[in-house]
Design an enzyme around this catalytic site. Structure first.
Site, PDB file in Angstrom:
ATOM      1  N   ALA A 165       3.076  -9.309   2.812  1.00  0.00           N
ATOM      2  CA  ALA A 165       1.884  -9.324   3.675  1.00  0.00           C
ATOM      3  C   ALA A 165       1.653  -7.947   4.276  1.00  0.00           C
ATOM      4  O   ALA A 165       2.535  -7.373   4.895  1.00  0.00           O
ATOM      5  CB  ALA A 165       2.053 -10.358   4.783  1.00  0.00           C
ATOM      6  N   THR A 170       6.265   0.854  -0.800  1.00  0.00           N
ATOM      7  CA  THR A 170       5.470   1.618  -1.757  1.00  0.00           C
ATOM      8  C   THR A 170       6.004   3.032  -1.905  1.00  0.00           C
ATOM      9  O   THR A 170       6.600   3.578  -0.961  1.00  0.00           O
ATOM     10  CB  THR A 170       4.002   1.657  -1.275  1.00  0.00           C
ATOM     11  OG1 THR A 170       3.317   2.714  -1.941  1.00  0.00           O
ATOM     12  CG2 THR A 170       3.892   1.937   0.221  1.00  0.00           C
ATOM     13  N   ASP A 171       5.737   3.636  -3.069  1.00  0.00           N
ATOM     14  CA  ASP A 171       6.135   5.041  -3.256  1.00  0.00           C
ATOM     15  C   ASP A 171       5.347   5.980  -2.339  1.00  0.00           C
ATOM     16  O   ASP A 171       5.735   7.136  -2.158  1.00  0.00           O
ATOM     17  CB  ASP A 171       5.961   5.460  -4.730  1.00  0.00           C
ATOM     18  CG  ASP A 171       4.530   5.362  -5.249  1.00  0.00           C
ATOM     19  OD1 ASP A 171       3.646   4.864  -4.523  1.00  0.00           O
ATOM     20  OD2 ASP A 171       4.288   5.801  -6.392  1.00  0.00           O
ATOM     21  N   GLU A 172       4.229   5.480  -1.774  1.00  0.00           N
ATOM     22  CA  GLU A 172       3.391   6.362  -0.951  1.00  0.00           C
ATOM     23  C   GLU A 172       4.107   6.825   0.318  1.00  0.00           C
ATOM     24  O   GLU A 172       3.692   7.795   0.955  1.00  0.00           O
ATOM     25  CB  GLU A 172       2.063   5.665  -0.606  1.00  0.00           C
ATOM     26  CG  GLU A 172       1.344   5.245  -1.876  1.00  0.00           C
ATOM     27  CD  GLU A 172      -0.107   4.841  -1.687  1.00  0.00           C
ATOM     28  OE1 GLU A 172      -0.739   5.280  -0.718  1.00  0.00           O
ATOM     29  OE2 GLU A 172      -0.608   4.074  -2.531  1.00  0.00           O
ATOM     30  N   TYR A 204      -2.146   4.172   6.172  1.00  0.00           N
ATOM     31  CA  TYR A 204      -1.501   3.096   5.401  1.00  0.00           C
ATOM     32  C   TYR A 204      -0.049   3.445   5.105  1.00  0.00           C
ATOM     33  O   TYR A 204       0.868   2.680   5.424  1.00  0.00           O
ATOM     34  CB  TYR A 204      -2.269   2.849   4.087  1.00  0.00           C
ATOM     35  CG  TYR A 204      -1.461   2.080   3.062  1.00  0.00           C
ATOM     36  CD1 TYR A 204      -1.101   0.752   3.278  1.00  0.00           C
ATOM     37  CD2 TYR A 204      -1.042   2.685   1.862  1.00  0.00           C
ATOM     38  CE1 TYR A 204      -0.333   0.048   2.340  1.00  0.00           C
ATOM     39  CE2 TYR A 204      -0.283   1.990   0.930  1.00  0.00           C
ATOM     40  CZ  TYR A 204       0.068   0.674   1.173  1.00  0.00           C
ATOM     41  OH  TYR A 204       0.818  -0.014   0.255  1.00  0.00           O
ATOM     42  N   LYS A 256       3.563   1.765   6.368  1.00  0.00           N
ATOM     43  CA  LYS A 256       4.594   1.219   5.461  1.00  0.00           C
ATOM     44  C   LYS A 256       5.927   1.942   5.679  1.00  0.00           C
ATOM     45  O   LYS A 256       6.994   1.316   5.661  1.00  0.00           O
ATOM     46  CB  LYS A 256       4.144   1.356   4.000  1.00  0.00           C
ATOM     47  CG  LYS A 256       2.950   0.511   3.599  1.00  0.00           C
ATOM     48  CD  LYS A 256       3.185  -0.984   3.663  1.00  0.00           C
ATOM     49  CE  LYS A 256       4.132  -1.486   2.601  1.00  0.00           C
ATOM     50  NZ  LYS A 256       4.232  -2.980   2.638  1.00  0.00           N
ATOM     51  N   PRO A 265     -17.422   5.978  -8.812  1.00  0.00           N
ATOM     52  CA  PRO A 265     -17.142   7.046  -7.841  1.00  0.00           C
ATOM     53  C   PRO A 265     -15.740   7.624  -7.995  1.00  0.00           C
ATOM     54  O   PRO A 265     -14.744   6.972  -7.675  1.00  0.00           O
ATOM     55  CB  PRO A 265     -17.289   6.330  -6.488  1.00  0.00           C
ATOM     56  CG  PRO A 265     -16.997   4.892  -6.786  1.00  0.00           C
ATOM     57  CD  PRO A 265     -17.367   4.631  -8.207  1.00  0.00           C
TER      58      PRO A 265
HETATM   59  P1  NAD Z   1      -3.317  -7.249  -1.084  1.00  0.00           P
HETATM   60  O1  NAD Z   1      -4.135  -6.500  -0.091  1.00  0.00           O
HETATM   61  O2  NAD Z   1      -3.935  -7.685  -2.365  1.00  0.00           O
HETATM   62  O3  NAD Z   1      -2.692  -8.559  -0.402  1.00  0.00           O
HETATM   63  C1  NAD Z   1      -2.186  -8.577   0.892  1.00  0.00           C
HETATM   64  C2  NAD Z   1      -2.057 -10.028   1.325  1.00  0.00           C
HETATM   65  O4  NAD Z   1      -1.484 -10.039   2.650  1.00  0.00           O
HETATM   66  C3  NAD Z   1      -3.389 -10.775   1.405  1.00  0.00           C
HETATM   67  O5  NAD Z   1      -3.249 -12.043   0.812  1.00  0.00           O
HETATM   68  C4  NAD Z   1      -3.642 -10.905   2.898  1.00  0.00           C
HETATM   69  O6  NAD Z   1      -4.398 -12.051   3.241  1.00  0.00           O
HETATM   70  C5  NAD Z   1      -2.226 -10.959   3.444  1.00  0.00           C
HETATM   71  N1  NAD Z   1      -2.137 -10.517   4.853  1.00  0.00           N
HETATM   72  C6  NAD Z   1      -2.691  -9.398   5.389  1.00  0.00           C
HETATM   73  N2  NAD Z   1      -2.399  -9.355   6.702  1.00  0.00           N
HETATM   74  C7  NAD Z   1      -1.640 -10.447   6.995  1.00  0.00           C
HETATM   75  C8  NAD Z   1      -1.021 -10.939   8.173  1.00  0.00           C
HETATM   76  N3  NAD Z   1      -1.138 -10.296   9.335  1.00  0.00           N
HETATM   77  N4  NAD Z   1      -0.309 -12.082   8.100  1.00  0.00           N
HETATM   78  C9  NAD Z   1      -0.198 -12.761   6.920  1.00  0.00           C
HETATM   79  N5  NAD Z   1      -0.785 -12.340   5.782  1.00  0.00           N
HETATM   80  C10 NAD Z   1      -1.489 -11.195   5.811  1.00  0.00           C
HETATM   81  O7  NAD Z   1      -2.049  -6.318  -1.346  1.00  0.00           O
HETATM   82  P2  NAD Z   1      -1.193  -6.113  -2.666  1.00  0.00           P
HETATM   83  O8  NAD Z   1      -1.794  -5.033  -3.465  1.00  0.00           O
HETATM   84  O9  NAD Z   1      -0.917  -7.431  -3.268  1.00  0.00           O
HETATM   85  O10 NAD Z   1       0.147  -5.525  -2.020  1.00  0.00           O
HETATM   86  C11 NAD Z   1       1.181  -6.402  -1.565  1.00  0.00           C
HETATM   87  C12 NAD Z   1       2.303  -5.574  -0.989  1.00  0.00           C
HETATM   88  O11 NAD Z   1       2.802  -4.665  -1.979  1.00  0.00           O
HETATM   89  C13 NAD Z   1       1.903  -4.715   0.208  1.00  0.00           C
HETATM   90  O12 NAD Z   1       2.945  -4.748   1.151  1.00  0.00           O
HETATM   91  C14 NAD Z   1       1.744  -3.318  -0.381  1.00  0.00           C
HETATM   92  O13 NAD Z   1       2.017  -2.333   0.585  1.00  0.00           O
HETATM   93  C15 NAD Z   1       2.791  -3.336  -1.471  1.00  0.00           C
HETATM   94  N6  NAD Z   1       2.540  -2.461  -2.618  1.00  0.00           N
HETATM   95  C16 NAD Z   1       1.336  -2.498  -3.273  1.00  0.00           C
HETATM   96  C17 NAD Z   1       1.130  -1.694  -4.388  1.00  0.00           C
HETATM   97  C18 NAD Z   1      -0.182  -1.735  -5.152  1.00  0.00           C
HETATM   98  O14 NAD Z   1      -0.393  -0.923  -6.057  1.00  0.00           O
HETATM   99  N7  NAD Z   1      -1.088  -2.652  -4.878  1.00  0.00           N
HETATM  100  C19 NAD Z   1       2.128  -0.825  -4.830  1.00  0.00           C
HETATM  101  C20 NAD Z   1       3.359  -0.800  -4.134  1.00  0.00           C
HETATM  102  C21 NAD Z   1       3.550  -1.635  -3.040  1.00  0.00           C
HETATM  103  P1  TYD Z   2      -6.213   3.318  -5.057  1.00  0.00           P
HETATM  104  O1  TYD Z   2      -6.401   2.273  -6.111  1.00  0.00           O
HETATM  105  O2  TYD Z   2      -6.991   3.196  -3.785  1.00  0.00           O
HETATM  106  O3  TYD Z   2      -4.648   3.429  -4.784  1.00  0.00           O
HETATM  107  P2  TYD Z   2      -3.823   4.510  -3.894  1.00  0.00           P
HETATM  108  O4  TYD Z   2      -4.750   5.313  -3.095  1.00  0.00           O
HETATM  109  O5  TYD Z   2      -2.994   3.605  -3.044  1.00  0.00           O
HETATM  110  O6  TYD Z   2      -3.045   5.303  -4.894  1.00  0.00           O
HETATM  111  O7  TYD Z   2      -6.587   4.729  -5.685  1.00  0.00           O
HETATM  112  C1  TYD Z   2      -5.933   5.211  -6.845  1.00  0.00           C
HETATM  113  C2  TYD Z   2      -6.441   6.611  -7.102  1.00  0.00           C
HETATM  114  O8  TYD Z   2      -7.828   6.537  -7.446  1.00  0.00           O
HETATM  115  C3  TYD Z   2      -6.371   7.499  -5.871  1.00  0.00           C
HETATM  116  O9  TYD Z   2      -6.020   8.820  -6.277  1.00  0.00           O
HETATM  117  C4  TYD Z   2      -7.784   7.486  -5.316  1.00  0.00           C
HETATM  118  C5  TYD Z   2      -8.632   7.310  -6.551  1.00  0.00           C
HETATM  119  N1  TYD Z   2      -9.907   6.583  -6.352  1.00  0.00           N
HETATM  120  C6  TYD Z   2     -11.120   7.153  -6.761  1.00  0.00           C
HETATM  121  O10 TYD Z   2     -11.155   8.285  -7.296  1.00  0.00           O
HETATM  122  N2  TYD Z   2     -12.269   6.452  -6.543  1.00  0.00           N
HETATM  123  C7  TYD Z   2     -12.272   5.234  -5.945  1.00  0.00           C
HETATM  124  O11 TYD Z   2     -13.369   4.644  -5.741  1.00  0.00           O
HETATM  125  C8  TYD Z   2     -11.023   4.652  -5.557  1.00  0.00           C
HETATM  126  C9  TYD Z   2     -10.975   3.289  -4.897  1.00  0.00           C
HETATM  127  C10 TYD Z   2      -9.865   5.363  -5.785  1.00  0.00           C
END
Ligand code: NAD
Ligand code: TYD
Length: 349
Positions: free
Chosen positions: A83, A140-142, A165, A169, A220
């Site tokens: 979450a 996350t790696d970020e 963000y 994290k 974009p």
């Molecule tokens: P997402 O935004 O798709 O999902 C997040 C979920 O958390 C949603 O279902 C939302 O309703 C729920 N949520 C938000 N706030 C909440 C709260 N206060 N209480 C309960 N639920 C809540 O995110 P995702 O892309 O599925 O990422 C999930 C996790 O993995 C995150 O912790 C993110 O930091 C981590 N992560 C994501 C990526 C990626 O590329 N998407 C990569 C590495 C790590």
């Molecule tokens: P994103 O999917 O938002 O992931 P993160 O920022 O967590 O890596 O973005 C991936 C890459 O794509 C990032 O370098 C930003 C770029 N990006 C665009 O160039 N245009 C866009 O509209 C979005 C959403 C991301």
């Protein structure tokens, strides 16, 4: 491991994880707790509605009373904390909810685990926990910040987050670490690279570009489009978390990635080509403030110590993902209605 609390299980990665776990471990019970923010979508989970090992509870991880009730009533022995507020662009516009959900929410969960899992919760010196319990923080790696042209993220690097963000994290990672060191809670932290795959909300690069292409809308691209991300299919992220849950050593951090670095512009062009559209749709727009140039994961620790390997190549995964979005246009139509339109106009128009 019997009763797993998955938080954020209605989001992109969480919903993929819940389904994978029910499939891979038919004897586990999954309790999915999600606040259903704009990113949470129960449509991601309709195919498991009738699984008796799956339970959904709508709740906010910041709500102590509710978390307490859930631990008491469901005998939770494992937490996988997905979450979070997860989108960098939103964190630039509205940072506060990132701090409360990602940091305070994690702390509330840790406090609750301490209360229910510690053998003697009233003794501040007690570091003995019930057998088999684990708190896994999905990070996350970020958190490592940005790389230059060379080098990769390793687990021992300092945390140098650049966006609200990633700072939230990183803060959560440090709180998890502190609760392990001070109170002895059995924990793991996983730090994964960028995910792609089915059910990703179309605010993130890949589904946004697919959806815009399908609607012949501008694509974009921030700055020069040469920023690099290290892409991993969501099912590989889920299998890595399952591996860490079962084999991860107490207190350890594991990077997750599949050695797949790509420049954003190359991903956008690949999507355009696959969908038979024109590169004229590309629109270079003003860069994201604080935009990290490059991410790359060194996955040596998880591959060599825990034996995890990704199953997907990017070429296979991206084709399947594009096909999934083509086959699930009703899902996209539902998620881009309402709040998404307001968000999109504010961000891009
Ligand atoms: P997402 O935004 O798709 O999902 C997040 C979920 O958390 C949603 O279902 C939302 O309703 C729920 N949520 C938000 N706030 C909440 C709260 N206060 N209480 C309960 N639920 C809540 O995110 P995702 O892309 O599925 O990422 C999930 C996790 O993995 C995150 O912790 C993110 O930091 C981590 N992560 C994501 C990526 C990626 O590329 N998407 C990569 C590495 C790590
Ligand atoms: P994103 O999917 O938002 O992931 P993160 O920022 O967590 O890596 O973005 C991936 C890459 O794509 C990032 O370098 C930003 C770029 N990006 C665009 O160039 N245009 C866009 O509209 C979005 C959403 C991301």
């Amino acid at each position: 491991m019997k009763n797993i609390l998955v938080t954020g299980g209605a989001g992109f990665i969480g919903s993929n994880f819940v389904k994978m776990m029910l499939d891979a471990h038919p004897d586990y019970r999954i309790i999915n707790v999600d606040a259903l923010t704009y990113a949470g979508n129960l449509e991601n989970l309709t195919d498991i509605d009738d699984n008796s090992n799956y339970h959904f509870i709508r709740a906010d991880i910041r709500d102590r009373t509710k978390m307490d009730e859930i631990f008491a009533s469901c005998a939770i022995d494992t937490v996988v904390n997905f979450a979070a507020e997860s989108h960098v662009d939103r964190s630039i516009v509205e940072p506060e909810v990132f701090l409360t959900t990602n940091i305070i929410g994690t702390q509330v969960l840790l406090d609750t685990t301490k209360k229910y899992w510690k053998v003697n919760p009233d003794d501040k010196y007690c570091k003995e926990y019930k057998p088999g319990v684990k708190f896994l923080q999905v990070s996350t790696d970020e958190v490592y910040g940005a790389l230059g042209a060379k080098g990769m993220f390793v687990e021992t690097m300092p945390l140098l987050p650049n966006s609200p963000y990633s700072a939230s994290k990183a803060s959560a990672d440090l709180i998890v670490r502190a609760y392990h060191e001070t109170f002895g809670i059995p924990v793991n932290i996983t730090r994964c690279s960028n995910n792609y795959g089915p059910y990703q909300f179309p605010e993130k690069l890949i589904p946004l570009m697919i959806n815009n292409c399908l609607n012949n809308k501008e694509l974009p691209v921030y700055g020069d489009g040469m920023q690099i991300r290290d892409w991993l299919h969501v099912s590989d992220h889920c299998s890595a978390i399952d591996t860490v849950l079962h084999k991860g050593l107490n207190g350890e951090v594991y990077n997750i990635g599949g050695n797949n670095e790509k420049a954003n512009i190359d991903i956008v062009k690949l999507i355009i080509k696959t969908l038979g559209k024109s590169e004229n749709l590309i629109k270079y727009v003003k860069d994201r403030p604080g935009h990290d140039r490059r991410y790359a994961i060194d996955n040596t620790k998880i591959t060599s110590e825990l034996g995890w390997e990704p199953a997907y190549t990017f070429e296979q995964g991206i084709l399947e993902t594009i096909e999934w979005y083509l086959d699930n246009q009703v899902w996209i139509a539902n998620v881009v209605s309402g709040e998404y339109t307001v968000y999109y106009e504010r961000m891009y128009l």
